[in-house]
Design an enzyme around this catalytic site. Structure first.
Site, PDB file in Angstrom:
ATOM      1  N   HIS A   1      -3.999 -11.671 -13.149  1.00 36.85           N
ATOM      2  CA  HIS A   1      -4.189 -10.219 -13.069  1.00 36.85           C
ATOM      3  C   HIS A   1      -5.170  -9.752 -14.147  1.00 36.85           C
ATOM      4  O   HIS A   1      -6.071  -8.957 -13.885  1.00 36.85           O
ATOM      5  CB  HIS A   1      -2.853  -9.502 -13.279  1.00 36.85           C
ATOM      6  CG  HIS A   1      -2.084  -9.237 -12.019  1.00 36.85           C
ATOM      7  ND1 HIS A   1      -2.658  -8.704 -10.879  1.00 36.85           N
ATOM      8  CD2 HIS A   1      -0.762  -9.401 -11.725  1.00 36.85           C
ATOM      9  CE1 HIS A   1      -1.734  -8.561  -9.943  1.00 36.85           C
ATOM     10  NE2 HIS A   1      -0.576  -8.987 -10.428  1.00 36.85           N
TER      11      HIS A   1
ATOM     12  N   GLU B   1      -2.107  -8.605  -5.385  1.00 35.76           N
ATOM     13  CA  GLU B   1      -1.021  -9.562  -5.571  1.00 35.76           C
ATOM     14  C   GLU B   1      -1.344 -10.901  -4.902  1.00 35.76           C
ATOM     15  O   GLU B   1      -1.083 -11.966  -5.470  1.00 35.76           O
ATOM     16  CB  GLU B   1       0.289  -8.995  -5.019  1.00 35.76           C
ATOM     17  CG  GLU B   1       0.866  -7.870  -5.848  1.00 35.76           C
ATOM     18  CD  GLU B   1       1.029  -8.255  -7.302  1.00 35.76           C
ATOM     19  OE1 GLU B   1       1.638  -9.307  -7.585  1.00 35.76           O
ATOM     20  OE2 GLU B   1       0.539  -7.499  -8.172  1.00 35.76           O
TER      21      GLU B   1
ATOM     22  N   GLU C   1       0.309 -13.530 -13.955  1.00 31.32           N
ATOM     23  CA  GLU C   1       0.000 -12.379 -14.799  1.00 31.32           C
ATOM     24  C   GLU C   1      -1.342 -12.548 -15.509  1.00 31.32           C
ATOM     25  O   GLU C   1      -2.115 -11.588 -15.636  1.00 31.32           O
ATOM     26  CB  GLU C   1       1.116 -12.146 -15.816  1.00 31.32           C
ATOM     27  CG  GLU C   1       2.482 -11.889 -15.203  1.00 31.32           C
ATOM     28  CD  GLU C   1       2.476 -10.769 -14.182  1.00 31.32           C
ATOM     29  OE1 GLU C   1       1.645  -9.840 -14.291  1.00 31.32           O
ATOM     30  OE2 GLU C   1       3.302 -10.811 -13.256  1.00 31.32           O
TER      31      GLU C   1
END
Length: 288
Positions: free
Chosen positions: A145, A219, A142
């Site tokens: 990201h 991803e 995360e």
């Protein structure tokens, strides 16, 4: 801001090329609306929703997901989560995100319009069902990201797609309407409205496929980012393998947050996340 400016300028440039081509081929004569005005309208419609959604992403997550933001850790687990996020944020060179926990099936997500003021949220199901090393890998995913600017990128890709949907459907709608009415010029007719609605839906589905493809590529990149932050891909591989068996239908995550979750929808062309097997295979190849 550089990323936003780049995407906006790219979209403007593409629309300018479309306008130039339409002018060279004389399409403006057959379109019942001003092509330049249509391009401006398409840009505004296409980007307004995407940008507003991006700017509201953190507040919407807090309202819809029942997040408990950890301002002051109440126990050792919360303190560990905050310190893990801080460690990875420092390593990735971004500002410390807000950290939150929410009740739900094994999952996690990141959101926020800017790298230095993002939010990372972890579900209670993830904390209960994984080892600390695996949870750490998911948090690294995360944070990657956020560091990659994926929230901004995905919002702007959506904006580009929205713009083309609006422009193409109305351009074709005007052509169809003009052909049906044989040169009459008294404003848009039924042909325009029916064609526009049908093409908005059709092109919207096609745009969704393109956006989902970009999301799947992000991803893979975030998985690699987690491996880099941890020093090896082993824990991320283990986390993905466990998630593949743990995740079940539970609390529905809002659609605009699904693309930044660790686990997403399982459709094919519209899937925001690649199959676990593909992600694990990619990490193993990265390992080798």
């Amino acid at each position: 801001m550089k990323r936003i400016l780049l995407f906006v300028l790219t979209n403007v440039a593409v629309m300018a090329v479309v306008g130039l081509v339409s002018s060279l081929f004389g399409l403006g004569r057959y379109v019942g609306t001003n092509t330049g005005q249509l391009m401006i309208f398409s840009l505004l419609v296409g980007f307004t929703g995407a940008i507003v959604s991006l700017l509201m992403s953190k507040s919407m997550a807090k309202m819809t997901m029942g997040l408990k933001v950890i301002n002051q850790p109440a126990n050792a687990d919360e303190a560990w989560i905050v310190e893990t996020v801080r460690k990875f944020a420092d390593k990735a060179g971004i500002g410390m995100p807000e950290v939150a926990i929410y009740e739900g099936e094994p999952n996690a997500f990141a959101t926020g319009a800017f790298k230095n003021s993002a939010l990372v949220a972890v579900s209670t199901g993830l904390l209960r069902g994984m080892t600390r090393e695996e949870v750490e890998a998911v948090i690294g995913h995360e944070v990657a990201h956020v560091a990659n600017g994926d929230m901004v990128t995905m919002a702007l890709i959506q904006g580009v797609m929205n713009t083309f949907v609006v422009f193409a459907s109305r351009m074709i709608g005007s052509l169809v309407d003009g052909a049906m009415r044989r040169g009459e010029n008294s404003g848009p007719g039924i042909g325009y409205y029916v064609t526009t609605v049908v093409l908005d839906i059709l092109f919207g589905f096609l745009a969704g496929i393109i956006v989902a493809w970009f999301s799947r590529q992000r991803e893979f990149r975030a998985d690699r980012g987690s491996a880099q932050l941890m020093g090896n891909p082993r824990n991320m591989i283990n986390a993905l393998a466990r998630l593949g068996g743990l995740h079940a239908e539970g609390q529905q995550m809002p659609k605009n947050l699904q693309t930044m979750a660790i686990v997403g929808s399982i459709g094919k062309l519209f899937a925001t996340h690649p199959p676990m097997e593909e992600r694990i295979a990619a990490l193993k190849a990265y390992q080798g």
